[in-house]
Scaffold this motif. Sequence first.
Motif, PDB file in Angstrom:
ATOM      1  N   MET A 196       4.738  -1.926   2.433  1.00  0.00           N
ATOM      2  CA  MET A 196       6.140  -1.601   2.520  1.00  0.00           C
ATOM      3  C   MET A 196       7.158  -2.613   2.278  1.00  0.00           C
ATOM      4  SD  MET A 196       7.748   1.328   5.192  1.00  0.00           S
ATOM      5  CE  MET A 196       6.553   2.553   4.578  1.00  0.00           C
ATOM      6  N   PRO A 197       7.045  -3.734   3.197  1.00  0.00           N
ATOM      7  CA  PRO A 197       8.191  -4.739   3.084  1.00  0.00           C
ATOM      8  C   PRO A 197       8.438  -5.042   1.774  1.00  0.00           C
ATOM      9  CG  PRO A 197       6.722  -5.056   5.014  1.00  0.00           C
ATOM     10  CD  PRO A 197       5.941  -4.007   4.121  1.00  0.00           C
ATOM     11  N   PHE A 198       7.354  -5.123   0.922  1.00  0.00           N
ATOM     12  CA  PHE A 198       7.638  -5.657  -0.493  1.00  0.00           C
ATOM     13  C   PHE A 198       8.162  -4.555  -1.571  1.00  0.00           C
ATOM     14  CE2 PHE A 198       4.213  -7.984   1.663  1.00  0.00           C
ATOM     15  CZ  PHE A 198       4.854  -9.332   1.868  1.00  0.00           C
ATOM     16  N   GLY A 199       8.229  -3.515  -0.955  1.00  0.00           N
ATOM     17  CA  GLY A 199       8.551  -2.017  -1.894  1.00  0.00           C
ATOM     18  C   GLY A 199       7.474  -1.627  -2.739  1.00  0.00           C
ATOM     19  N   LEU A 200       6.094  -2.164  -2.380  1.00  0.00           N
ATOM     20  CA  LEU A 200       4.979  -1.633  -3.224  1.00  0.00           C
ATOM     21  C   LEU A 200       4.227  -0.673  -2.665  1.00  0.00           C
ATOM     22  CD1 LEU A 200       3.772  -5.287  -4.163  1.00  0.00           C
ATOM     23  CD2 LEU A 200       5.585  -3.834  -5.540  1.00  0.00           C
ATOM     24  N   ASP A 201       4.905   0.312  -1.895  1.00  0.00           N
ATOM     25  CA  ASP A 201       4.223   1.123  -1.004  1.00  0.00           C
ATOM     26  C   ASP A 201       3.851   2.449  -1.656  1.00  0.00           C
ATOM     27  OD1 ASP A 201       6.932   1.240  -0.703  1.00  0.00           O
ATOM     28  OD2 ASP A 201       6.800   2.436   1.157  1.00  0.00           O
ATOM     29  N   TRP A 202       4.683   2.931  -2.672  1.00  0.00           N
ATOM     30  CA  TRP A 202       4.925   4.283  -3.118  1.00  0.00           C
ATOM     31  C   TRP A 202       3.495   4.857  -3.608  1.00  0.00           C
ATOM     32  CZ3 TRP A 202       3.658   5.891  -7.809  1.00  0.00           C
ATOM     33  CH2 TRP A 202       4.017   7.546  -8.140  1.00  0.00           C
ATOM     34  N   PRO A 203       2.720   3.899  -4.407  1.00  0.00           N
ATOM     35  CA  PRO A 203       1.474   4.414  -4.895  1.00  0.00           C
ATOM     36  C   PRO A 203       0.552   5.009  -3.973  1.00  0.00           C
ATOM     37  CG  PRO A 203       1.920   2.464  -6.194  1.00  0.00           C
ATOM     38  CD  PRO A 203       2.797   2.703  -4.947  1.00  0.00           C
ATOM     39  N   PHE A 204       0.508   4.174  -2.687  1.00  0.00           N
ATOM     40  CA  PHE A 204      -0.615   4.404  -1.564  1.00  0.00           C
ATOM     41  C   PHE A 204       0.081   5.656  -0.728  1.00  0.00           C
ATOM     42  CE2 PHE A 204      -0.850  -0.045  -2.907  1.00  0.00           C
ATOM     43  CZ  PHE A 204      -2.201   0.002  -3.190  1.00  0.00           C
ATOM     44  N   LEU A 205       1.488   5.660  -0.631  1.00  0.00           N
ATOM     45  CA  LEU A 205       2.080   6.639   0.260  1.00  0.00           C
ATOM     46  C   LEU A 205       1.684   8.007  -0.450  1.00  0.00           C
ATOM     47  CD1 LEU A 205       5.167   5.304   1.760  1.00  0.00           C
ATOM     48  CD2 LEU A 205       3.036   5.399   2.804  1.00  0.00           C
ATOM     49  N   ALA A 206       1.806   7.983  -1.616  1.00  0.00           N
ATOM     50  CA  ALA A 206       1.544   9.188  -2.503  1.00  0.00           C
ATOM     51  C   ALA A 206       0.204   9.568  -2.438  1.00  0.00           C
ATOM     52  CB  ALA A 206       2.010   8.743  -3.869  1.00  0.00           C
ATOM     53  N   ALA A 207      -0.832   8.766  -2.446  1.00  0.00           N
ATOM     54  CA  ALA A 207      -2.196   9.062  -2.373  1.00  0.00           C
ATOM     55  C   ALA A 207      -2.403   9.456  -0.844  1.00  0.00           C
ATOM     56  CB  ALA A 207      -3.116   7.785  -2.431  1.00  0.00           C
ATOM     57  N   MET A 208      -1.617   9.139   0.023  1.00  0.00           N
ATOM     58  CA  MET A 208      -1.667   9.362   1.326  1.00  0.00           C
ATOM     59  C   MET A 208      -1.196  10.907   1.393  1.00  0.00           C
ATOM     60  SD  MET A 208       0.049   7.959   4.914  1.00  0.00           S
ATOM     61  CE  MET A 208      -0.323   8.673   6.414  1.00  0.00           C
ATOM     62  N   GLY A 209      -0.144  11.253   0.825  1.00  0.00           N
ATOM     63  CA  GLY A 209       0.276  12.457   0.697  1.00  0.00           C
ATOM     64  C   GLY A 209      -0.562  13.774   0.028  1.00  0.00           C
ATOM     65  N   TRP A 210      -1.225  13.119  -0.825  1.00  0.00           N
ATOM     66  CA  TRP A 210      -2.228  13.716  -1.781  1.00  0.00           C
ATOM     67  C   TRP A 210      -3.269  14.573  -0.871  1.00  0.00           C
ATOM     68  CZ3 TRP A 210      -7.426  12.855  -2.932  1.00  0.00           C
ATOM     69  CH2 TRP A 210      -8.018  13.538  -3.635  1.00  0.00           C
ATOM     70  N   GLY A 211      -4.026  13.298  -0.002  1.00  0.00           N
ATOM     71  CA  GLY A 211      -5.111  13.705   0.873  1.00  0.00           C
ATOM     72  C   GLY A 211      -4.477  14.597   2.013  1.00  0.00           C
ATOM     73  N   LEU A 212      -3.150  14.351   2.695  1.00  0.00           N
ATOM     74  CA  LEU A 212      -2.883  15.310   3.694  1.00  0.00           C
ATOM     75  C   LEU A 212      -2.507  16.651   3.069  1.00  0.00           C
ATOM     76  CD1 LEU A 212      -0.721  12.844   5.696  1.00  0.00           C
ATOM     77  CD2 LEU A 212      -2.915  13.728   6.188  1.00  0.00           C
ATOM     78  N   ASP A 213      -2.320  16.905   1.819  1.00  0.00           N
ATOM     79  CA  ASP A 213      -1.791  18.061   1.383  1.00  0.00           C
ATOM     80  C   ASP A 213      -3.279  19.016   1.148  1.00  0.00           C
ATOM     81  OD1 ASP A 213       0.595  18.938   0.536  1.00  0.00           O
ATOM     82  OD2 ASP A 213       0.743  17.566  -1.209  1.00  0.00           O
TER      83      ASP A 213
END
Length: 853
Positions: free
Chosen positions: A553-570
């Motif tokens: 996240m500090p490098f701004g590269l967190d989007w794909p992993f947060l999206a995968a996290m959201g998919w799993g929580l869905d």
Amino acid sequence: MSTEPTFSVTEKAEAAAFARGARIGLAGARDSLVDAVERADAETTEPAIVRPRFGTGSRSPQSNRRNKGWLGRRLRPDVRRLPATLRLLAGEEKAYGHVFLFVPVLVGTGAITWFSLPRDPPFWTLVFFLVVTSVATCLTRHRHGAAGYIWSAALLFSIGMILGQLETWRHATVILDSPVTTEVTGIIDRREVDAEGRWRYLLRVEQTAAPRLARAPERVSLLVRGRQVAFLAGDRISGKARLSPPSGPALPGLNDFAFSAYFDGIGAIGFFYGTPRLEASGAATTDWPEAIENWLFSLRSEIGTRIRETVPGDAGAFAAAIVTDERRAISKETTEALRLSGLAHIVAISGLNMALAAGIFFIGLRTLLALFPGFGQAFPVKKLAAFGALLMVTAYYLISGFGVSAERAYVMMTVILIAVLFDRASISLRNVAISALIILVLSPSEILGPSFQMSFAATAALVAGYAAWKRKPDRENADPRGLRHLVWRPLVVSASFIAGITATSMIGSTSTAIYSVEHFHRLATYGLAANLAAMPLISFVVMPAALVGMLLMPFGLDWPFLAAMGWGLDLVITIAKHVASWGGDVAIGRQHAWFLALASAGFVLLTLLRTRLRLVGLPLLALALLLSWSERSKPLADLLVSEDGTLVALIEAGSVATNRSRPPSFIYDQWKRALVLDEQAASVLVQSPAVFQKKPRAGDMSTDGRRKRPDLTPAEIENAGEAIATAPEGRFDCMRGLWCVTRSAEGMVIAVIEDGRYAGAACDVAGLVIAPTARFENCRSGATILNGATLRRTGALEVFLNGSARPENWKFHAAMAEDGKGGMRAWNAHRYYDWRRKAFNPDLPEEIRARLH
């Protein structure tokens, strides 16, 4: 001439057995000691007395009576061996170090006892008890027998009581004594958004005005009901707010929210009228600890906002809750589905989340370092990975908001990782005991909360189950040689994984059932199925993606992993809603007062002991279940009264009638769960024309500048009395803003008066008057009245009419007052404070005090 000491046959046999045990090990010593005790019993038994026979092959009548039946042939030798057997088993528990496991149990018991007392015991009495037990423990520490253990247990018990006293003094939270509307100015310490986009702020109060509060709380939790641009931590805001003290128990024996608020440092809750104003910043924070804390909470809020913006909907709110512990943004529908399906434990930052995060980081870092053979041979890779995981969980804890569950999970993981650094067993009951002891020293009040109890119950049960599995002698042969083939290996691994999740879910669900029943009065029967489906997603998708996403996240590269996290929580939310639709939520109801103590004692013995002594816990659990079953057979109260008198329920013949067409869910849901009430039986509020209501006149002003209602004329009082007397049976008839009335099966009128001007008229015709705004505590007609001052001191009430309309036959069960002089403790002292007299008054009217039980 020296005299050689003499020993009995039993003592010699025991000494010889233990000498042989030193050579052959603990297991051999146990068998040898049993044999020695049996031989000693045989040698020391008195010789049989030869008595004359009464015929061929016959014995004397006395001998027949002595040896007749199973009791004479079997039980009597076992009873004789019982003391030696108990000493043997206790020695084995001591040899394995299981005595230490009871240290936090005894300290926690002392803390529970202190918090459960109706009044604070004198502190110097506790100190005297601590000194006496300390001296006695030192004098008996080298002696064999029970005396040393008894004094040690008493010492730990006294330490627990003193820890409870010290924590109460340390917090010293001022709780608001009564609801009030005032102008509040304060600095934002924390903030959190809910599912509707509304922000709740925790304010450090600087001043109050119009009116100025004499006992102003130091911190208040206030909701801004309209959507607006959010203020930041450290901002100074002000506005008109409605403040109320934290709620007490909704019924006797239920959760006291004021207790947890006191130890959280929150003195009042409420909401702003309109949008608060941003004031000039000034010197909001001067010392560096507060500045660091504000920075951490700002960082936490920014991380939560970033996750919710990246992953929209409940999945994003769920993801933010797992990372930052901000749970208010999850919708009520999803929260209820998670609770009904038994997956609510995933939301909180608990031992599961912390263990998964630490384990993934530990394994990943250790694997990465092992890719460099030279480095791996030169440095302790395992310890480096453990140290890195310790730093990671520390960072996780710092952005979690310092919640109770996060603190407990952090302490447990810290103890485990430090054990790895010192080459000690990481997964052991000793580490669980050390973690519990640390938390009890820091915050002994946590032991009364369901979060602490359920977390440590599940952890202890899982660790004990893991240890029992390791002790199985045939576990190495459980994998036949034929199943080790490359073709079958994936199936074996998959089956083992499913079996592990099943066993873990079953152990966790069973161990926490006691506390779920006690605190929430219900069980999620399909929790096993939901966990089997959801835990692989949490373990292999959600937590790894969350960990990598936070690191990037500090490098701004967190989007794909947060999206995968959201998919799993869905998918987890879909599983939760599907399982919740099966209707597996079983209402159990309120438990007996001794249920939790007995069930916990039985559970502790079964979990912490490894010998047959643990079976002593089974009778305790059986007795707890018997008390739970007997509690369901007790008759329900005839009348339920909330602590502020605004909600009243009449229970007759299995039906429930309330004075509200839509009862406040916060209170009524607790009543339903505790008493297993049927929601469909609640009566519909009947609205009558407000013909008695008189509007305030412009010239009638009260001392605080607000208009007051004019006094009633004698004719109006008489007409009101006639209207109240026509109360229907089995339901409430209400006049908006004035009163609600009903009639019990005994023919007695029960009046709930909203406008205090009509309390006198109700006293003339009703048998029981509930008038929160009435200024008097006794009816001249002899009727029983419950006004606001009385209800503040008693808390919520259960009224048992006992089939009689005569007040002297009634019984009141109060949530707070037990003996007529309320149990005044630091967290409920605000109930007894009179702001007009500026003094504490715990006394109740004699009429109410005489009926308490």
